[in-house]
Every structure is written in C-alpha cells, then in structure tokens.
Scaffold this active site. Sequence first.
Site: not given
Ligand code: IMP
Ligand code: MG
Length: 173
Positions: A41, A97-98, A101, A129, A150, A163
């Site tokens: 979302k 994508e937002d 990570d 990130k 975070f 959000r």
């Molecule tokens: P990844 O698979 O570890 O790259 O995670 C990506 C997803 O984790 C993002 O699309 C977010 O939904 C969530 N996420 C990772 N870091 C953050 C953060 O700092 N704040 C909020 N959501 C995060």
């Molecule tokens: Mg996401």
Amino acid sequence: MANHRRCLISREAIARRVAELAEQISRDYAGRDLVTVGVLKGVFIFLADLVRALEFPVEVDFVRLYSYGPGTTSAGEIHITKDVELPLKDRDVLIVEDIVDTGLTLDFLINHIAGHRPSSLKVCCLIDKKERREVEVPLDYVGFVVEKGFLVGYGLDCGEKQRTLPEIYVMEK
Ligand code: IMP
Ligand code: MG
C-alpha cells in the site's frame, strides 16, 4: 514509551524531487505506451503525485505483496495477495515502489512481472535504503538515497499508522 520521529524530508523537497523524476520519466517514455505498476500500500501517495506530474497519460495498475518474516520489514517468503490486472505483454512497464530495503520484495516482483513478457521493464522507487540490501536490484529512477532508519509518512507506515503525514520522518526511540 512513546515513539518520537524526526522530519527527514520536507514536503517541498518531496515535491521538487517528484517533479524531477516525472520530467525524467516523461523524457524517457515520450511517444511510448507506459503502464505503471505500483506496489501497495505504501506507494499510493507517491504514485498519485508522480503520474499526475507526467507529461502524458499512463495506465495505472497495482500489486500487493505479503512477506512472512520477522519484524517490520520483509525477510522470508513473499506472496502476491493482489496481482496485476492489465495486460503487460509487449508493453513498457514501470514498477513503482515506495522504499527498497533488503531488495527481496522488488527482486521477487521484477521476476514476476518479467514473466508477463513486457517489451521493457524499469523500476522507480522513492527511497533507496542502502543499509540492509541483500539482493542487488536495478533501480532506474530513485527519489532519495537514505543510509538507514525506519521511515514513515508520505505513504510509508509503521503498523498502518503515520501513512498520511505529508512529510517523511525517521523514527527515533
Ligand atoms: P524489502 O523487501 O526489504 O526491500 O522491503 C521493502 C518493503 O518493506 C517496502 O516496500 C516497505 O513496505 C517495507 N519497508 C522497508 N523499510 C521501510 C521503512 O523504513 N518504512 C516503512 N516501510 C518499510
Ligand atoms: Mg512497499
């Protein structure tokens, strides 16, 4: 104990950067038939601002992913809980994508979307990130690079809260 947050990116800085990304994307896709695939979302606010700043209309679709894993970020097995609905074959697709990570979510999604045989596939993320990256993922358009922390606001949540904040904050204990 209350969670504190510190403003990291102001709404003016977000607006400026989104406008620059939209300019770049508009240049790169001029005369093409672009479909954006947003990852729900967290992306809903960024995507809404981005597509309205583009110089041409695009089609908009979404996926929603769920990952089993410890804590607030993804780590384990990833499942699609809402798949794309528009045809993507032979089309120019931009995943939006937002925040990236570990990269696991995006890596999974790129493979999934590639299976639809788009004519091109690129990725736009608001925040790259770096600290916990486990998989190298190609990021074609990046809004901001953040080392760690975070983040909440501008679509990003912490347990579904915060959000709707118009700025991006980093959570502090
Ligand atoms: P990844 O698979 O570890 O790259 O995670 C990506 C997803 O984790 C993002 O699309 C977010 O939904 C969530 N996420 C990772 N870091 C953050 C953060 O700092 N704040 C909020 N959501 C995060
Ligand atoms: Mg996401």
